[in-house]
Design a protein around this motif. Structure first.
Motif, PDB file in Angstrom:
ATOM      1  N   GLU A 136     -74.486 109.809 -22.335  1.00 52.35           N
ATOM      2  CA  GLU A 136     -75.013 109.298 -23.600  1.00 52.35           C
ATOM      3  C   GLU A 136     -74.071 108.259 -24.193  1.00 52.35           C
ATOM      4  OE1 GLU A 136     -73.281 112.420 -26.925  1.00 52.35           O
ATOM      5  OE2 GLU A 136     -75.365 112.640 -26.249  1.00 52.35           O
ATOM      6  N   MET A 137     -74.633 107.381 -25.003  1.00 55.93           N
ATOM      7  CA  MET A 137     -73.848 106.377 -25.698  1.00 55.93           C
ATOM      8  C   MET A 137     -73.138 107.023 -26.888  1.00 55.93           C
ATOM      9  SD  MET A 137     -74.315 103.546 -24.073  1.00 55.93           S
ATOM     10  CE  MET A 137     -75.378 103.126 -22.672  1.00 55.93           C
ATOM     11  N   ARG A 138     -71.966 106.505 -27.215  1.00 56.97           N
ATOM     12  CA  ARG A 138     -71.194 107.061 -28.319  1.00 56.97           C
ATOM     13  C   ARG A 138     -71.698 106.600 -29.684  1.00 56.97           C
ATOM     14  NH1 ARG A 138     -65.055 105.752 -26.841  1.00 56.97           N
ATOM     15  NH2 ARG A 138     -66.018 103.700 -26.436  1.00 56.97           N
ATOM     16  N   SER A 139     -72.617 105.657 -29.696  1.00 53.03           N
ATOM     17  CA  SER A 139     -73.133 105.112 -30.952  1.00 53.03           C
ATOM     18  C   SER A 139     -73.820 106.196 -31.779  1.00 53.03           C
ATOM     19  CB  SER A 139     -74.134 103.990 -30.658  1.00 53.03           C
ATOM     20  OG  SER A 139     -75.143 104.459 -29.783  1.00 53.03           O
ATOM     21  N   ARG A 140     -73.785 106.014 -33.098  1.00 43.92           N
ATOM     22  CA  ARG A 140     -74.425 106.937 -34.021  1.00 43.92           C
ATOM     23  C   ARG A 140     -75.126 106.155 -35.124  1.00 43.92           C
ATOM     24  NH1 ARG A 140     -73.426 109.607 -30.372  1.00 43.92           N
ATOM     25  NH2 ARG A 140     -72.249 111.553 -30.204  1.00 43.92           N
ATOM     26  N   VAL A 141     -76.206 106.724 -35.658  1.00 39.60           N
ATOM     27  CA  VAL A 141     -76.870 106.121 -36.811  1.00 39.60           C
ATOM     28  C   VAL A 141     -75.848 106.007 -37.937  1.00 39.60           C
ATOM     29  CG1 VAL A 141     -78.632 106.464 -38.581  1.00 39.60           C
ATOM     30  CG2 VAL A 141     -79.154 106.939 -36.184  1.00 39.60           C
ATOM     31  N   GLY A 142     -75.786 104.832 -38.544  1.00 42.28           N
ATOM     32  CA  GLY A 142     -74.803 104.578 -39.585  1.00 42.28           C
ATOM     33  C   GLY A 142     -73.594 103.806 -39.099  1.00 42.28           C
ATOM     34  N   ASN A 143     -73.383 103.753 -37.787  1.00 36.87           N
ATOM     35  CA  ASN A 143     -72.268 102.982 -37.244  1.00 36.87           C
ATOM     36  C   ASN A 143     -72.450 101.500 -37.550  1.00 36.87           C
ATOM     37  OD1 ASN A 143     -71.507 104.767 -34.118  1.00 36.87           O
ATOM     38  ND2 ASN A 143     -71.000 105.231 -36.234  1.00 36.87           N
ATOM     39  N   GLN A 144     -71.352 100.841 -37.797  1.00 35.63           N
ATOM     40  CA  GLN A 144     -71.342  99.400 -38.031  1.00 35.63           C
ATOM     41  C   GLN A 144     -71.028  98.684 -36.719  1.00 35.63           C
ATOM     42  OE1 GLN A 144     -69.001  97.928 -41.506  1.00 35.63           O
ATOM     43  NE2 GLN A 144     -67.859  96.784 -39.974  1.00 35.63           N
ATOM     44  N   LEU A 145     -71.681  97.554 -36.470  1.00 32.46           N
ATOM     45  CA  LEU A 145     -71.380  96.782 -35.273  1.00 32.46           C
ATOM     46  C   LEU A 145     -71.137  95.324 -35.620  1.00 32.46           C
ATOM     47  CD1 LEU A 145     -74.692  96.143 -33.340  1.00 32.46           C
ATOM     48  CD2 LEU A 145     -74.645  97.751 -35.228  1.00 32.46           C
ATOM     49  N   MET A 146     -70.223  94.695 -34.881  1.00 34.71           N
ATOM     50  CA  MET A 146     -69.912  93.291 -35.098  1.00 34.71           C
ATOM     51  C   MET A 146     -71.016  92.433 -34.489  1.00 34.71           C
ATOM     52  SD  MET A 146     -65.779  93.050 -34.817  1.00 34.71           S
ATOM     53  CE  MET A 146     -65.784  91.730 -36.035  1.00 34.71           C
ATOM     54  N   LEU A 147     -71.146  91.228 -35.011  1.00 34.46           N
ATOM     55  CA  LEU A 147     -72.247  90.372 -34.591  1.00 34.46           C
ATOM     56  C   LEU A 147     -71.911  89.500 -33.386  1.00 34.46           C
ATOM     57  CD1 LEU A 147     -73.671  89.193 -38.053  1.00 34.46           C
ATOM     58  CD2 LEU A 147     -74.265  91.221 -36.717  1.00 34.46           C
ATOM     59  N   HIS A 148     -70.665  89.133 -33.205  1.00 33.74           N
ATOM     60  CA  HIS A 148     -70.322  88.160 -32.158  1.00 33.74           C
ATOM     61  C   HIS A 148     -70.245  88.752 -30.765  1.00 33.74           C
ATOM     62  CE1 HIS A 148     -66.422  90.043 -32.580  1.00 33.74           C
ATOM     63  NE2 HIS A 148     -65.935  89.323 -31.579  1.00 33.74           N
ATOM     64  N   CYS A 149     -70.229  90.090 -30.648  1.00 40.30           N
ATOM     65  CA  CYS A 149     -69.977  90.698 -29.347  1.00 40.30           C
ATOM     66  C   CYS A 149     -70.988  91.770 -28.961  1.00 40.30           C
ATOM     67  CB  CYS A 149     -68.564  91.284 -29.309  1.00 40.30           C
ATOM     68  SG  CYS A 149     -68.259  92.546 -30.567  1.00 40.30           S
ATOM     69  N   THR A 150     -72.092  91.866 -29.694  1.00 44.45           N
ATOM     70  CA  THR A 150     -73.129  92.846 -29.386  1.00 44.45           C
ATOM     71  C   THR A 150     -74.456  92.140 -29.165  1.00 44.45           C
ATOM     72  OG1 THR A 150     -73.632  93.168 -31.739  1.00 44.45           O
ATOM     73  CG2 THR A 150     -72.005  94.665 -30.752  1.00 44.45           C
ATOM     74  N   ALA A 151     -75.343  92.765 -28.422  1.00 44.15           N
ATOM     75  CA  ALA A 151     -76.630  92.138 -28.121  1.00 44.15           C
ATOM     76  C   ALA A 151     -77.460  91.943 -29.392  1.00 44.15           C
ATOM     77  CB  ALA A 151     -77.399  92.979 -27.105  1.00 44.15           C
ATOM     78  N   ILE A 152     -77.528  92.963 -30.230  1.00 45.06           N
ATOM     79  CA  ILE A 152     -78.267  92.830 -31.485  1.00 45.06           C
ATOM     80  C   ILE A 152     -77.608  91.772 -32.361  1.00 45.06           C
ATOM     81  CG2 ILE A 152     -78.777  93.979 -33.681  1.00 45.06           C
ATOM     82  CD1 ILE A 152     -79.422  96.501 -32.131  1.00 45.06           C
ATOM     83  N   GLY A 153     -76.286  91.824 -32.449  1.00 43.98           N
ATOM     84  CA  GLY A 153     -75.567  90.879 -33.295  1.00 43.98           C
ATOM     85  C   GLY A 153     -75.773  89.440 -32.876  1.00 43.98           C
ATOM     86  N   LYS A 154     -75.652  89.165 -31.587  1.00 44.09           N
ATOM     87  CA  LYS A 154     -75.839  87.792 -31.118  1.00 44.09           C
ATOM     88  C   LYS A 154     -77.288  87.337 -31.283  1.00 44.09           C
ATOM     89  CE  LYS A 154     -73.953  88.268 -26.999  1.00 44.09           C
ATOM     90  NZ  LYS A 154     -73.488  87.822 -25.674  1.00 44.09           N
ATOM     91  N   ALA A 155     -78.226  88.254 -31.119  1.00 41.13           N
ATOM     92  CA  ALA A 155     -79.635  87.901 -31.338  1.00 41.13           C
ATOM     93  C   ALA A 155     -79.870  87.514 -32.795  1.00 41.13           C
ATOM     94  CB  ALA A 155     -80.536  89.066 -30.933  1.00 41.13           C
ATOM     95  N   ILE A 156     -79.228  88.233 -33.715  1.00 38.79           N
ATOM     96  CA  ILE A 156     -79.329  87.892 -35.138  1.00 38.79           C
ATOM     97  C   ILE A 156     -78.706  86.520 -35.401  1.00 38.79           C
ATOM     98  CG2 ILE A 156     -78.451  88.488 -37.441  1.00 38.79           C
ATOM     99  CD1 ILE A 156     -78.753  91.465 -36.612  1.00 38.79           C
ATOM    100  N   LEU A 157     -77.493  86.311 -34.910  1.00 42.78           N
ATOM    101  CA  LEU A 157     -76.789  85.044 -35.140  1.00 42.78           C
ATOM    102  C   LEU A 157     -77.574  83.854 -34.589  1.00 42.78           C
ATOM    103  CD1 LEU A 157     -73.097  86.010 -34.266  1.00 42.78           C
ATOM    104  CD2 LEU A 157     -74.047  85.600 -36.547  1.00 42.78           C
ATOM    105  N   ALA A 158     -78.262  84.066 -33.482  1.00 40.80           N
ATOM    106  CA  ALA A 158     -78.998  82.968 -32.842  1.00 40.80           C
ATOM    107  C   ALA A 158     -80.095  82.403 -33.729  1.00 40.80           C
ATOM    108  CB  ALA A 158     -79.597  83.441 -31.520  1.00 40.80           C
ATOM    109  N   HIS A 159     -80.544  83.183 -34.717  1.00 41.75           N
ATOM    110  CA  HIS A 159     -81.623  82.737 -35.601  1.00 41.75           C
ATOM    111  C   HIS A 159     -81.111  82.346 -36.982  1.00 41.75           C
ATOM    112  CE1 HIS A 159     -84.954  83.675 -32.885  1.00 41.75           C
ATOM    113  NE2 HIS A 159     -84.228  84.691 -32.492  1.00 41.75           N
ATOM    114  N   LEU A 160     -79.800  82.192 -37.122  1.00 40.79           N
ATOM    115  CA  LEU A 160     -79.215  81.740 -38.380  1.00 40.79           C
ATOM    116  C   LEU A 160     -78.814  80.269 -38.279  1.00 40.79           C
ATOM    117  CD1 LEU A 160     -76.831  84.720 -39.272  1.00 40.79           C
ATOM    118  CD2 LEU A 160     -79.082  84.233 -40.241  1.00 40.79           C
ATOM    119  N   PRO A 161     -78.787  79.538 -39.395  1.00 42.49           N
ATOM    120  CA  PRO A 161     -78.281  78.163 -39.374  1.00 42.49           C
ATOM    121  C   PRO A 161     -76.828  78.139 -38.913  1.00 42.49           C
ATOM    122  CG  PRO A 161     -79.398  78.658 -41.453  1.00 42.49           C
ATOM    123  CD  PRO A 161     -79.236  79.958 -40.737  1.00 42.49           C
TER     124      PRO A 161
END
Length: 261
Positions: A136-161
């Protein structure tokens, strides 16, 4: 290589398209919600890209309405009214996304699926559908993740100016989580351009060794990224080609979540 500390936030002038009073208040609310608060007035103003005097006036109104709290010593935190609103949004969004996330998990080989939303300079997990694998992954609901090094984070950044990406990286930094982490701003912009082209992001052991993730952004009706969904795998069990094969299902899933944000 451009260090994160050398990147300076971009200030928006009065004539900026993002300069209305409502938009400034929204950016200030996002700045308040950044973890590790309460925050100094100058930090809130910098994150929101507004003059300190503007931040002070908006915070005074937000405090009077219960959305912010004056914690003394020039620091402000999230008020009870905003916390309650956030909790209701989390509940509605998580419940509404649950069935779609479970279908995605089943269609993605039973691998772990996450839903996260952007909160200031980071993202926070709201929902997780665990893998049916013997690990299992160590991630938990409520965990914070950085944007520059995660798949969700980079996907978010890709749609920002680009200017907003610049400001976020200046505030949050670009620390090397693993040897594969992108820590150079020009390289990150090149990666974000590729993500926009194909529609999804890949975290190729950039946040955690042996963990590879596929992510796509959840966009609101205006096309702004509010969060994202990811499929997380371990490299010793799922190869890159297999993971990328789940991209069409992932993208269909996030496209169906516009109504939630």
């Amino acid at each position: 290589m451009t260090s994160a500390s050398s990147v300076q936030p971009v200030r928006r002038g009065r004539a900026s398209a993002a300069g209305t009073s409502v938009e400034k208040a929204m950016r200030i609310l996002e700045a308040l919600a950044v973890p590790d608060g309460p925050h100094r007035l100058m930090d809130v103003a910098e994150r929101a890209a507004v003059p300190r005097s503007t931040a002070y006036r908006v915070l005074a109104t937000l405090t009077a309405e219960g959305f912010a709290e004056n914690c003394g010593d020039g620091r402000y935190g999230v008020g009870g009214r905003l916390s309650g609103l956030g909790a209701r949004i989390v509940s509605v969004m998580s419940a509404g996304a649950g069935p779609a996330l479970r279908r995605l998990q089943e269609g993605a080989g039973g691998n772990t699926v996450h839903l996260a939303v952007r909160v200031g300079d980071h993202a926070v997990y709201l929902h997780k559908v665990d893998s049916d694998k013997p690990y299992e992954m160590r991630s938990r609901v409520g965990n914070q993740l950085m944007l520059h090094c995660t798949a969700i984070g980079k996907a978010i950044l890709a749609h920002l100016p680009a200017a907003e990406v610049h400001a976020v990286m200046a505030s949050a930094g670009m620390p090397a989580r693993t040897p594969a982490t992108i820590t150079d701003l020009p390289a990150l912009h090149a990666e974000l351009a590729a993500i926009r082209e194909r529609g999804y992001a890949v975290d190729n052991e950039e946040n955690e060794a042996t963990v590879r993730c596929l992510g796509a952004a959840i966009l609101d009706r205006a096309g702004r990224p509010r969060g994202g969904v990811s499929i997380s795998t371990v490299t010793f069990a799922v190869d890159r080609a297999e993971l990328l094969g789940y991209a069409p299902l992932l993208m269909t899933t996030v496209q169906g979540m516009t109504e939630l944000v």
